[in-house]
Design a protein around this motif. Structure first.
Motif, PDB file in Angstrom:
ATOM      1  N   THR A  76      -5.439  25.019 -30.038  1.00 35.97           N
ATOM      2  CA  THR A  76      -6.567  24.353 -30.670  1.00 35.97           C
ATOM      3  C   THR A  76      -7.610  24.099 -29.574  1.00 35.97           C
ATOM      4  O   THR A  76      -7.432  24.507 -28.434  1.00 35.97           O
ATOM      5  CB  THR A  76      -6.164  23.012 -31.324  1.00 35.97           C
ATOM      6  OG1 THR A  76      -5.906  22.043 -30.306  1.00 35.97           O
ATOM      7  CG2 THR A  76      -4.918  23.175 -32.191  1.00 35.97           C
ATOM      8  N   GLU A  77      -8.664  23.380 -29.926  1.00 32.50           N
ATOM      9  CA  GLU A  77      -9.713  23.071 -28.953  1.00 32.50           C
ATOM     10  C   GLU A  77      -9.253  22.080 -27.893  1.00 32.50           C
ATOM     11  O   GLU A  77      -9.914  21.908 -26.872  1.00 32.50           O
ATOM     12  CB  GLU A  77     -10.947  22.525 -29.667  1.00 32.50           C
ATOM     13  CG  GLU A  77     -11.741  23.555 -30.442  1.00 32.50           C
ATOM     14  CD  GLU A  77     -12.404  24.578 -29.529  1.00 32.50           C
ATOM     15  OE1 GLU A  77     -12.695  24.244 -28.369  1.00 32.50           O
ATOM     16  OE2 GLU A  77     -12.622  25.718 -29.984  1.00 32.50           O
ATOM     17  N   ARG A  78      -8.117  21.417 -28.127  1.00 33.57           N
ATOM     18  CA  ARG A  78      -7.634  20.421 -27.186  1.00 33.57           C
ATOM     19  C   ARG A  78      -6.177  20.612 -26.776  1.00 33.57           C
ATOM     20  O   ARG A  78      -5.734  20.014 -25.794  1.00 33.57           O
ATOM     21  CB  ARG A  78      -7.778  19.007 -27.786  1.00 33.57           C
ATOM     22  CG  ARG A  78      -9.204  18.582 -28.079  1.00 33.57           C
ATOM     23  CD  ARG A  78      -9.214  17.240 -28.800  1.00 33.57           C
ATOM     24  NE  ARG A  78     -10.568  16.799 -29.131  1.00 33.57           N
ATOM     25  CZ  ARG A  78     -11.297  15.970 -28.399  1.00 33.57           C
ATOM     26  NH1 ARG A  78     -10.787  15.494 -27.279  1.00 33.57           N
ATOM     27  NH2 ARG A  78     -12.507  15.613 -28.768  1.00 33.57           N
ATOM     28  N   ILE A  79      -5.436  21.386 -27.531  1.00 30.85           N
ATOM     29  CA  ILE A  79      -3.982  21.471 -27.356  1.00 30.85           C
ATOM     30  C   ILE A  79      -3.581  22.866 -26.900  1.00 30.85           C
ATOM     31  O   ILE A  79      -4.123  23.866 -27.366  1.00 30.85           O
ATOM     32  CB  ILE A  79      -3.248  21.113 -28.664  1.00 30.85           C
ATOM     33  CG1 ILE A  79      -3.588  19.680 -29.083  1.00 30.85           C
ATOM     34  CG2 ILE A  79      -1.735  21.258 -28.504  1.00 30.85           C
ATOM     35  CD1 ILE A  79      -3.041  19.295 -30.439  1.00 30.85           C
ATOM     36  N   ALA A  80      -2.612  22.922 -25.998  1.00 37.54           N
ATOM     37  CA  ALA A  80      -2.039  24.190 -25.540  1.00 37.54           C
ATOM     38  C   ALA A  80      -0.523  24.074 -25.539  1.00 37.54           C
ATOM     39  O   ALA A  80       0.041  22.978 -25.498  1.00 37.54           O
ATOM     40  CB  ALA A  80      -2.538  24.534 -24.143  1.00 37.54           C
ATOM     41  N   VAL A  81       0.140  25.226 -25.594  1.00 34.71           N
ATOM     42  CA  VAL A  81       1.586  25.296 -25.412  1.00 34.71           C
ATOM     43  C   VAL A  81       1.851  25.898 -24.040  1.00 34.71           C
ATOM     44  O   VAL A  81       1.276  26.941 -23.690  1.00 34.71           O
ATOM     45  CB  VAL A  81       2.259  26.134 -26.509  1.00 34.71           C
ATOM     46  CG1 VAL A  81       3.740  26.349 -26.199  1.00 34.71           C
ATOM     47  CG2 VAL A  81       2.105  25.457 -27.864  1.00 34.71           C
ATOM     48  N   THR A  82       2.698  25.250 -23.268  1.00 33.09           N
ATOM     49  CA  THR A  82       3.016  25.714 -21.920  1.00 33.09           C
ATOM     50  C   THR A  82       4.504  26.054 -21.820  1.00 33.09           C
ATOM     51  O   THR A  82       5.334  25.496 -22.535  1.00 33.09           O
ATOM     52  CB  THR A  82       2.674  24.644 -20.870  1.00 33.09           C
ATOM     53  OG1 THR A  82       3.524  23.492 -21.064  1.00 33.09           O
ATOM     54  CG2 THR A  82       1.223  24.232 -20.971  1.00 33.09           C
ATOM     55  N   GLY A  83       4.825  26.953 -20.924  1.00 30.05           N
ATOM     56  CA  GLY A  83       6.211  27.312 -20.653  1.00 30.05           C
ATOM     57  C   GLY A  83       6.400  27.540 -19.170  1.00 30.05           C
ATOM     58  O   GLY A  83       5.492  28.042 -18.498  1.00 30.05           O
ATOM     59  N   GLY A  84       7.578  27.166 -18.667  1.00 29.00           N
ATOM     60  CA  GLY A  84       7.763  27.294 -17.236  1.00 29.00           C
ATOM     61  C   GLY A  84       9.199  27.394 -16.799  1.00 29.00           C
ATOM     62  O   GLY A  84      10.070  27.854 -17.550  1.00 29.00           O
ATOM     63  N   GLU A  85       9.463  26.928 -15.597  1.00 35.08           N
ATOM     64  CA  GLU A  85      10.735  27.147 -14.934  1.00 35.08           C
ATOM     65  C   GLU A  85      11.898  26.401 -15.589  1.00 35.08           C
ATOM     66  O   GLU A  85      13.045  26.810 -15.451  1.00 35.08           O
ATOM     67  CB  GLU A  85      10.630  26.733 -13.459  1.00 35.08           C
ATOM     68  CG  GLU A  85       9.689  27.608 -12.636  1.00 35.08           C
ATOM     69  CD  GLU A  85      10.121  29.058 -12.625  1.00 35.08           C
ATOM     70  OE1 GLU A  85      11.330  29.328 -12.460  1.00 35.08           O
ATOM     71  OE2 GLU A  85       9.249  29.934 -12.794  1.00 35.08           O
TER      72      GLU A  85
ATOM     73  N   GLY B 279      12.463  26.158 -18.742  1.00 31.84           N
ATOM     74  CA  GLY B 279      12.860  26.802 -19.987  1.00 31.84           C
ATOM     75  C   GLY B 279      12.408  26.098 -21.242  1.00 31.84           C
ATOM     76  O   GLY B 279      12.853  26.439 -22.342  1.00 31.84           O
ATOM     77  N   VAL B 280      11.518  25.124 -21.136  1.00 31.32           N
ATOM     78  CA  VAL B 280      11.059  24.342 -22.279  1.00 31.32           C
ATOM     79  C   VAL B 280       9.596  24.671 -22.571  1.00 31.32           C
ATOM     80  O   VAL B 280       8.770  24.710 -21.661  1.00 31.32           O
ATOM     81  CB  VAL B 280      11.214  22.830 -22.020  1.00 31.32           C
ATOM     82  CG1 VAL B 280      10.664  22.021 -23.188  1.00 31.32           C
ATOM     83  CG2 VAL B 280      12.675  22.483 -21.782  1.00 31.32           C
ATOM     84  N   LEU B 281       9.285  24.912 -23.856  1.00 29.45           N
ATOM     85  CA  LEU B 281       7.904  25.076 -24.298  1.00 29.45           C
ATOM     86  C   LEU B 281       7.407  23.720 -24.767  1.00 29.45           C
ATOM     87  O   LEU B 281       8.013  23.096 -25.639  1.00 29.45           O
ATOM     88  CB  LEU B 281       7.802  26.088 -25.437  1.00 29.45           C
ATOM     89  CG  LEU B 281       7.835  27.574 -25.076  1.00 29.45           C
ATOM     90  CD1 LEU B 281       9.231  27.995 -24.617  1.00 29.45           C
ATOM     91  CD2 LEU B 281       7.414  28.418 -26.270  1.00 29.45           C
ATOM     92  N   ARG B 282       6.308  23.262 -24.178  1.00 29.47           N
ATOM     93  CA  ARG B 282       5.786  21.942 -24.521  1.00 29.47           C
ATOM     94  C   ARG B 282       4.357  22.050 -25.050  1.00 29.47           C
ATOM     95  O   ARG B 282       3.564  22.875 -24.602  1.00 29.47           O
ATOM     96  CB  ARG B 282       5.789  21.020 -23.301  1.00 29.47           C
ATOM     97  CG  ARG B 282       7.154  20.471 -22.962  1.00 29.47           C
ATOM     98  CD  ARG B 282       7.049  19.309 -21.970  1.00 29.47           C
ATOM     99  NE  ARG B 282       8.352  18.680 -21.794  1.00 29.47           N
ATOM    100  CZ  ARG B 282       9.235  19.023 -20.875  1.00 29.47           C
ATOM    101  NH1 ARG B 282       8.953  20.001 -20.047  1.00 29.47           N
ATOM    102  NH2 ARG B 282      10.398  18.407 -20.801  1.00 29.47           N
ATOM    103  N   ALA B 283       4.048  21.168 -25.999  1.00 28.84           N
ATOM    104  CA  ALA B 283       2.674  21.009 -26.456  1.00 28.84           C
ATOM    105  C   ALA B 283       1.998  19.986 -25.565  1.00 28.84           C
ATOM    106  O   ALA B 283       2.506  18.881 -25.368  1.00 28.84           O
ATOM    107  CB  ALA B 283       2.646  20.551 -27.907  1.00 28.84           C
ATOM    108  N   MET B 284       0.860  20.392 -25.014  1.00 27.85           N
ATOM    109  CA  MET B 284       0.128  19.533 -24.094  1.00 27.85           C
ATOM    110  C   MET B 284      -1.269  19.291 -24.647  1.00 27.85           C
ATOM    111  O   MET B 284      -1.975  20.238 -25.008  1.00 27.85           O
ATOM    112  CB  MET B 284       0.018  20.202 -22.719  1.00 27.85           C
ATOM    113  CG  MET B 284       1.328  20.681 -22.129  1.00 27.85           C
ATOM    114  SD  MET B 284       2.319  19.374 -21.426  1.00 27.85           S
ATOM    115  CE  MET B 284       1.305  18.877 -20.049  1.00 27.85           C
TER     116      MET B 284
END
Length: 481
Positions: free
Chosen positions: A381-390, A392-397
């Motif tokens: 969205t215009e403010r929210i992203a999904v991140t993934g990293g070391e 192993g968890v995908l988080r909404a930021m």
């Protein structure tokens, strides 16, 4: 919650001509569910978190089979379902085996299975209201919910990149074997429809052209190839495109794309040019280029690199516009937010830096996310992203301003790559365990009531959103009072 996998629910071959067998099977299911729920209740319901509340419902053990309310419980050749199928005739067994063999042979190679399907489950016809235990009722109700995402894909080779088709329900998968796997997906099945053997070494990046007619791939063998998506035939080929292997790629428009290599060299390519040379080559950093990005105006090309720089290139002038102050960490990915007014950059230490657009010399805001490195960031969205990293968890930021909203999904190992579908409803992610998993994120359309400036809640780091494989304690038991 994890590991709710009673084998009787898997058995789609149970004979219907004997009421005694059915009642006996259901009794065994009830006993098996009780055995599974018991440790769940003991280990998770009683435990409190540091704040006096309950932690997430999450049963951890050595198994990789996690409980997913949307997961499809399939037949296992070594499970008890084989015993329940002994009353079937030999002809039926031979017919099923032959059908499965023909189905597997029809979809190509390079995967452990060409089609991964959702089979009809006995549990779908089971009435949970017959159970007296409210917890068991809730568990069965969760399992019976309709799927909202495709089944997982398991590959034989390590997955290096994923890319959704811009118009079709197609996912392309790059592997270390040098192949590109083309999967067609629905909520019921994923089917390997084609294998493109394009490179001699590991594929580093794949991207569809904006019209979806071609697929561009880069490789550790330092080549760039453009393949026709419909026919699979090679359309363009650049040998020794870079002196070092290409690390990342970005499609700028219908004609231009950019590549960055392990040595920090950026090159621009024009697909209309028949010349084998790039139209522009710049070296402004000394380490690998991790991410390339631009906005809809296509005037400035942004690069992040392993030596901690954010570098901006003026595309029409083909020269450096500005370079940021160095950061003492690798910059790994980027996202544009707030109608092209904000750029957010992630790092290998889990930090996020916000830049005002065209003011890329130094960040205007910063905040810390997960404790481990962030490999990928996808704006949704215009403010929210999904991140993934070391981890192993995908988080909404929520990135402008910065705060963690919750967990979108999980892998058992580090998340290597992610992509979002053209309609914005699905995210596909891949981990070091060669699993490709899908996450339905349509529920973010209903996140308009978020209090953006409220104080971040540290418990949100573990809060499971609707797409997560785990269920929050408060959500799961909310109807049991």
């Amino acid at each position: 919650m994890k590991n709710f996998n009673p084998s009787k629910f898997n058995d789609s071959r149970m004979e219907d001509d004997s009421e005694d067998e059915i009642e006996f099977a259901i009794d065994e299911v009830n006993d098996e569910v009780a055995e599974i729920v018991s440790p769940f209740v003991l280990e998770n319901i009683i435990q409190d978190d540091d704040d006096g509340g309950f932690d997430n419902v999450d049963i951890d053990d050595d198994s990789d089979d996690d409980f997913d309310p949307q997961i499809i419980l399939e037949d296992d050749s070594s499970s008890d379902s084989d015993k329940n199928g002994e009353n079937s005739s030999d002809n039926e067994t031979d017919g099923d085996t032959k059908a499965e063999t023909e189905q597997a042979d029809g979809g190509g190679e390079a995967g452990s299975s060409s089609k991964q399907t959702v089979e009809k489950r006995v549990i779908d016809n089971y009435d949970e209201n017959e159970e007296e235990d409210e917890v068991i009722k809730a568990i069965i109700s969760e399992i019976k919910k309709p799927r909202s995402k495709p089944p997982d894909i398991k590959t034989e080779d390590f997955v290096t990149d994923l890319c959704f088709h811009p118009d079709k329900d197609i996912l392309s998968v790059a592997t270390t074997a040098g192949d590109v796997l083309i999967y067609k997906y629905t909520n019921d099945e994923t089917t390997l429809v084609e294998t493109l053997e394009v490179h001699t070494k590991a594929v580093r990046d794949i991207e569809f052209t904006q019209d979806g007619k071609s697929l561009i791939s880069t490789s550790r063998d330092r080549t760039i190839m453009i393949s026709d998506f419909e026919t699979g035939k090679l359309k363009r080929f650049w040998d020794d495109a870079h002196d070092e292997p290409v690390y990342t790629m970005y499609v700028i428009d219908e004609n231009l794309f950019a590549t960055g290599d392990d040595d920090g060299v950026l090159k621009l390519w024009d697909m209309r040019q028949r010349d084998s040379k790039a139209i522009c080559s710049l070296k402004e950093v000394d380490d690998f280029i991790s991410c390339i990005l631009t906005n809809d105006q296509n005037k400035y090309l942004l690069l992040t690199s392993g030596d901690g720089y954010l570098t901006t290139i003026n595309i029409p002038q083909r020269k450096l516009y500005v370079q940021s102050e160095p950061y003492e960490e690798e910059l790994t990915s980027m996202g544009i937010f707030r109608k092209d007014s904000k750029l957010v950059v992630s790092s290998s230490k889990g930090n996020f830096y916000t830049f005002n657009w065209l003011q890329f010399g130094y960040h205007c805001d910063a905040f810390s996310g997960p404790k481990t490195g962030v490999n990928k960031m996808i704006p949704i969205t215009e403010r929210i992203a999904v991140t993934g990293g070391e981890e192993g968890v995908l988080r909404a930021m929520h990135l402008v301003p910065g705060r963690i909203l919750g967990v979108v999904g999980q892998h058992s190992l580090a998340v290597e790559t992610m992509d979002i579908s053209s309609n914005g409803e699905l995210i596909a992610s891949s981990s070091h365990d060669n699993d490709i998993r899908f996450w339905n994120i349509k529920y973010f359309e209903e996140f308009d009531d978020i209090k953006y400036n409220s104080r971040p809640d540290k418990r949100s780091v573990k809060h499971n959103l609707p797409s997560s494989k785990h269920t929050n304690f408060s959500d799961f038991f909310s109807g049991l009072a």
